[in-house]
Design an enzyme around this catalytic site. Structure first.
Site, mmCIF file in Angstrom:
data_model
loop_
_atom_site.group_PDB
_atom_site.id
_atom_site.type_symbol
_atom_site.label_atom_id
_atom_site.label_comp_id
_atom_site.label_asym_id
_atom_site.label_seq_id
_atom_site.Cartn_x
_atom_site.Cartn_y
_atom_site.Cartn_z
ATOM 1 N N THR A 87 30.545 40.876 44.106
ATOM 2 C CA THR A 87 29.830 40.163 45.169
ATOM 3 C C THR A 87 30.385 40.671 46.491
ATOM 4 O OG1 THR A 87 29.667 38.204 43.783
ATOM 5 C CG2 THR A 87 29.279 37.896 46.140
ATOM 6 N N LYS A 162 22.353 36.732 45.700
ATOM 7 C CA LYS A 162 23.631 36.121 45.302
ATOM 8 C C LYS A 162 24.158 35.160 46.381
ATOM 9 C CE LYS A 162 27.599 35.533 43.245
ATOM 10 N NZ LYS A 162 27.743 34.760 42.032
ATOM 11 N N LYS A 237 34.796 33.121 50.145
ATOM 12 C CA LYS A 237 34.327 34.492 50.426
ATOM 13 C C LYS A 237 32.801 34.529 50.473
ATOM 14 C CE LYS A 237 33.609 37.890 47.406
ATOM 15 N NZ LYS A 237 33.769 38.930 46.388
HETATM 16 P P1 NAD Z 1 39.565 39.539 39.878
HETATM 17 O O1 NAD Z 1 40.406 39.497 41.098
HETATM 18 O O2 NAD Z 1 39.996 38.824 38.648
HETATM 19 O O3 NAD Z 1 39.282 41.085 39.485
HETATM 20 C C1 NAD Z 1 39.254 42.154 40.370
HETATM 21 C C2 NAD Z 1 40.020 43.294 39.718
HETATM 22 O O4 NAD Z 1 39.850 44.470 40.526
HETATM 23 C C3 NAD Z 1 41.518 43.040 39.615
HETATM 24 O O5 NAD Z 1 41.951 43.209 38.266
HETATM 25 C C4 NAD Z 1 42.139 44.093 40.546
HETATM 26 O O6 NAD Z 1 43.415 44.557 40.090
HETATM 27 C C5 NAD Z 1 41.097 45.178 40.484
HETATM 28 N N1 NAD Z 1 41.147 46.125 41.592
HETATM 29 C C6 NAD Z 1 41.380 45.871 42.906
HETATM 30 N N2 NAD Z 1 41.350 47.026 43.612
HETATM 31 C C7 NAD Z 1 41.057 48.007 42.722
HETATM 32 C C8 NAD Z 1 40.877 49.423 42.840
HETATM 33 N N3 NAD Z 1 40.999 50.049 44.016
HETATM 34 N N4 NAD Z 1 40.599 50.122 41.720
HETATM 35 C C9 NAD Z 1 40.511 49.503 40.506
HETATM 36 N N5 NAD Z 1 40.668 48.180 40.342
HETATM 37 C C10 NAD Z 1 40.943 47.437 41.428
HETATM 38 O O7 NAD Z 1 38.118 39.036 40.345
HETATM 39 P P2 NAD Z 1 36.932 38.513 39.412
HETATM 40 O O8 NAD Z 1 37.006 37.044 39.271
HETATM 41 O O9 NAD Z 1 36.851 39.380 38.205
HETATM 42 O O10 NAD Z 1 35.692 38.794 40.385
HETATM 43 C C11 NAD Z 1 35.193 40.111 40.601
HETATM 44 C C12 NAD Z 1 33.955 40.027 41.451
HETATM 45 O O11 NAD Z 1 32.979 39.202 40.793
HETATM 46 C C13 NAD Z 1 34.181 39.385 42.821
HETATM 47 O O12 NAD Z 1 33.414 40.089 43.753
HETATM 48 C C14 NAD Z 1 33.682 37.956 42.645
HETATM 49 O O13 NAD Z 1 33.229 37.391 43.853
HETATM 50 C C15 NAD Z 1 32.559 38.156 41.649
HETATM 51 N N6 NAD Z 1 32.265 36.984 40.817
HETATM 52 C C16 NAD Z 1 33.276 36.267 40.234
HETATM 53 C C17 NAD Z 1 32.965 35.168 39.441
HETATM 54 C C18 NAD Z 1 34.048 34.356 38.781
HETATM 55 O O14 NAD Z 1 33.727 33.268 38.244
HETATM 56 N N7 NAD Z 1 35.285 34.795 38.765
HETATM 57 C C19 NAD Z 1 31.613 34.808 39.236
HETATM 58 C C20 NAD Z 1 30.613 35.580 39.811
HETATM 59 C C21 NAD Z 1 30.948 36.666 40.606
#
Ligand code: NAD
Length: 293
Positions: A87, A162, A237
């Site tokens: 997102t 979204k 966010k």
């Molecule tokens: P998260 O923080 O658990 O996962 C993000 C991952 O990206 C981490 O493991 C981090 O180490 C990795 N990362 C960061 N920089 C990086 C790079 N340069 N190269 C490779 N990996 C890298 O977050 P999440 O909960 O998995 O959410 C991910 C996305 O999905 C976000 O944009 C969030 O807004 C969206 N989202 C989350 C949810 C939810 O319920 N958690 C629901 C819908 C959408």
């Protein structure tokens, strides 16, 4: 089909695991060490891009997506496909899409709804933006990771859908929580309130499917001490992205603006960080009308 999956966090790792379970060859990369056994983990980002048919990213924010997109553009073969499921802000999605086009790479923005459970169960909703060609390539993968996909239009449209959805979600969660806290004070039993509202015109996803009151409605983070789920800082966010987008087109969004203010206070001044976004209910339980807690 070979798929590179970059960003193996709460959402990315179960999504990648579902693709592997469906028979795709998945090569996952994350900057943090991950102990995942369902698919191959690579130690360099290039190894999750070079030779792949599709690269999927599931990263925290737009700046990281922009940075990682440079690696993808430099290493992905022409006419292959880059799907960003993070997102992020609409502007960055459009910018990344334009850069991909210059290098003849298909780009599709495909943020999701459904949370961690949806990711684990392969039951996400994908809202997507991009060309019909890119969408056709990506659709079978969305069907593995989710159970509903909407092609919203050109690049950036997925992100627009979204933030619209999450602006409603943030606002309805606050409305649900303040209502439960008010009903408590008025002496109405929470079960009775749920029973009425969930089948009356006040119903919403926040009340019916993700009830913020522990022990009421289907199981939700409220029943797990408000462990996320969907963390409050992620809601903050998304509400910030919604207001940026609203300002960019001069849209009047008073509820969205107020929801942003409330989650901003909750995350930054009231220890809401790391707590599920439904964990804002105890805040309303403690507060009075003059805002003294
Ligand atoms: P998260 O923080 O658990 O996962 C993000 C991952 O990206 C981490 O493991 C981090 O180490 C990795 N990362 C960061 N920089 C990086 C790079 N340069 N190269 C490779 N990996 C890298 O977050 P999440 O909960 O998995 O959410 C991910 C996305 O999905 C976000 O944009 C969030 O807004 C969206 N989202 C989350 C949810 C939810 O319920 N958690 C629901 C819908 C959408």
């Amino acid at each position: 089909m070979k798929i590179g999956f970059i960003g193996l966090g709460n959402m990315g790792s179960p999504m990648a695991a579902n693709l592997a379970k469906a028979g795709f060859e998945v090569f996952g990369f994350d900057i943090e060490e991950k102990s995942i056994s369902n698919f191959t983990i690579v130690n360099n980002i290039e190894d999750a891009i070079i030779g792949m048919n599709v690269v999927i990213t599931m990263l925290s924010d737009g700046n990281i997506v922009k940075e990682v997109s440079q690696e993808i553009i430099s290493n992905l073969t022409k006419r292959k496909t880059f799907i960003d499921c993070s997102t992020i802000d609409v502007k960055t999605a459009i910018h990344v899409g334009k850069n991909c086009k210059k290098f003849n790479i298909n780009f599709i923005d495909a943020p999701v709804s459904g949370g961690i459970n949806g990711a684990i169960e392969g039951a996400l909703t994908f809202m997507t933006g991009g060309t019909q060609e890119a969408f056709s390539i990506a659709k079978p993968l969305f069907e593995v990771m989710g159970n509903k996909t909407v092609h919203c239009g050109k690049i950036g449209s997925g992100q627009v859908a979204k933030i619209c959805n999450n602006m409603i979600l943030g606002s309805t969660m606050i409305a649900t929580c303040e209502t439960i806290a008010m009903a408590d004070k008025l002496g109405l039993d929470r079960d009775k309130l749920f029973n009425v509202v969930s089948t009356s015109s006040g119903f919403s996803w926040s009340m019916n499917n993700y009830c913020p009151a522990p022990g009421i409605g289907p199981k939700s983070p409220a029943d797990n001490n408000y462990n996320p789920g969907f963390a409050s800082e992620l809601m903050l966010k998304d509400l910030t992205l919604a207001q940026q987008a609203a300002k960019s087109v001069d849209a009047d969004t008073p509820m969205g603006e107020l929801a942003l203010k409330v989650y901003n206070e909750f995350v930054n001044n009231e220890d809401g960080k790391g707590i599920d976004f439904s964990g804002i209910l105890p805040r309303f339980e403690k507060r009075s009308r003059n805002k003294n807690s």
